[in-house]
Design an enzyme around this catalytic site. Structure first.
Site, PDB file in Angstrom:
ATOM      1  CB  ALA A   1     -30.217 111.721  29.989  1.00 52.07           C
ATOM      2  CE  LYS A   2     -37.522 112.181  27.128  1.00 52.19           C
ATOM      3  NZ  LYS A   2     -37.224 112.571  25.929  1.00 52.19           N
TER       4      LYS A   2
END
Ligand code: NAD
Length: 427
Positions: free
Chosen positions: A116-117
């Site tokens: 994720a980011k």
């Protein structure tokens, strides 16, 4: 397979960086003869959230509205994991590309996470502490249903730090009605953060040096190491090298580059940098051209600053026997090819700098169990995970006669593919 062929046309995350991440994935997927359905599925992030939200500046009448993002590339392996960056140019394409890379990184070292980011498009350097706090708390509210210890666990990235993670954890905990340390990693130890997280990336990176040395029949003791970037990753990488008997003959940061053939005293240099904020005028050394530093005669080169510093311009002149990528993306594709041809052994970022996310994983595990480990336990487990991943990637690279970057991605993509095939498609 072109991006345009994706179901629904090109994704909203279409951008140069995203195209690059997909091209890299496509190249390795083709090499592996990856199942076509899985190939297509993994080219798009599973969930992407775009929000806009206001926050009040210190000048009370001013309310700024900013963009915020959180992208989760893959939910198959467990919750998702990845940093949050505050930067003036962050956008959905960048965040989506980095989320995909986090999937491969977590998979290569065997962590039970997808990638994720997140990000907020704001220049953090112009914000006061109070403004940053209000921004963080409101951003957390905007993504609160998207994150959680079983869903998605943020961490610091560019422009964010332990304090930002503490505000995020506090906001989340206040809204769910109980203290929930496991919702973020990279927190201060006083609220469930892990000791040894700060040193983790540099230490993890350098824990690979003896294995690389042994593979290349080089000694550890007395080997010459050059480190570009003397921030979090560079300092602890240089310190670990120094402590294992290597000679760190040159380091640089934004202030300049310094050189000493007899080896720099890294403990002393770290103290010096705390006071002066830069390495440039350190006494026991000569100044050198920062660009020339990358092509110094040495055994190990550690780029630990920014992306794209090893490129077709300087790659042919690099004399290091091995490169350990501390930074994300320090080597361009063209330089990669030069290194392959010249026999420079390169340990790629997705493996070499995975120590940070590995100790973040330890932090999450400790928070969930409310049982905290000693520094010695953390360091030993970090070494074990890094070195196991390294030897598996090295095996793949030898068996498939390919470079370490390709081998690392093959390993990461294969583990994800096995999980996807085992779980099947719902319904
Ligand atoms: P940092 O901000 O603590 O340090 C960066 C250092 O690089 C500073 O010393 C800065 O002066 C120097 N620098 C910047 N531009 C430079 C240039 N052109 N030439 C020489 N030095 C330059 O950042 P960090 O956390 O150490 O991260 C460094 C790199 O490692 C980044 O690419 C980051 O994405 C990557 N990384 C960091 C972690 C982590 O846990 N911190 C984990 C994985 C990857």
């Amino acid at each position: 397979m072109a991006l345009e062929m994706e179901a629904g046309g090109p994704g909203e995350w279409e951008s140069p960086l995203y195209r690059e991440a997909v091209a890299q994935f496509d190249r390795v997927a083709d090499l592996m003869n990856l199942d076509e359905n899985i190939h297509e599925r993994l080219r798009s992030p599973q969930r992407a959230l775009v929000v806009t939200f206001p926050f009040r500046r210190d000048e009370y009448k001013t309310v700024d509205t900013v963009f915020g993002y959180r992208v989760q590339h893959l939910h198959t392996m467990g919750p998702t994991k990845g940093g949050i960056r505050y930067a003036a140019d962050v956008n959905l394409g960048e965040v989506a590309a980095l989320a995909m890379l986090m999937t491969w990184k977590c998979s290569i070292v065997g962590l039970p996470f997808g990638g994720a980011k997140g990000g907020v498009r704001v220049d953090p350097t112009v914000l006061s502490r109070a403004e940053k706090q209000r921004l963080t708390r409101r951003y957390t509210m905007e993504i609160i249903n998207f994150i959680g210890p079983d869903k998605d666990i943020p961490a610091p990235d560019m422009g964010t730090d332990e304090q930002v993670m503490a505000w995020l954890m506090d906001t989340y905990s206040t809204h769910v009605g109980h203290t929930e340390p496991a919702v973020v990693t990279g927190k201060p130890p006083s609220i469930g953060g892990s000791i040894a997280r700060r040193e983790a990336t540099g230490r993890g990176l350098m824990s690979l040096l003896p294995s690389v040395a042994s593979h290349l029949s080089l000694p550890v003791e007395g080997s010459r190491v050059v480190v570009q970037g003397f921030g979090n990753v560079g300092q602890y990488a240089a310190l670990a090298a120094h402590q294992m008997g290597c000679k760190v003959i040159a380091v640089s940061d934004i202030s300049g580059a310094i050189h000493n053939d007899d080896g720099l005293d890294i403990d002393d240099l770290m103290h010096y940098v705390v006071e002066t904020k830069g390495v440039a005028d350190y006494k026991e050394s000569d100044k050198i051209d920062p660009d020339k530093m990358l092509t110094l005669d040495c055994e190990f080169l550690v780029p630990a600053a920014v992306g794209g510093v090893l490129n077709e311009g300087n790659a042919p002149d690099v004399k290091a026997r091995a490169i350990l990528e501390g930074a994300n993306g320090p080597t361009t594709g063209a330089a990669d090819e030069v290194f392959r041809e010249n026999g420079v052994f390169l340990v790629p970022d997705v493996l070499a700098n995975a120590g940070g996310v590995t100790v973040s994983y330890f932090e999450w595990v400790q928070d969930l169990q409310n049982y905290f480990w000693s520094e010695a336990e953390i360091v030993a487990r970090l070494r074990e995970i890094m070195n196991r991943a390294f030897s598996e990637v090295l095996d793949t690279s030898i068996r498939q006669q390919t470079d370490m970057r390709t081998a690392a991605l093959i390993k990461g993509i294969r583990r994800v593919t096995d999980a996807k095939l085992a779980r099947g498609v719902y319904p």
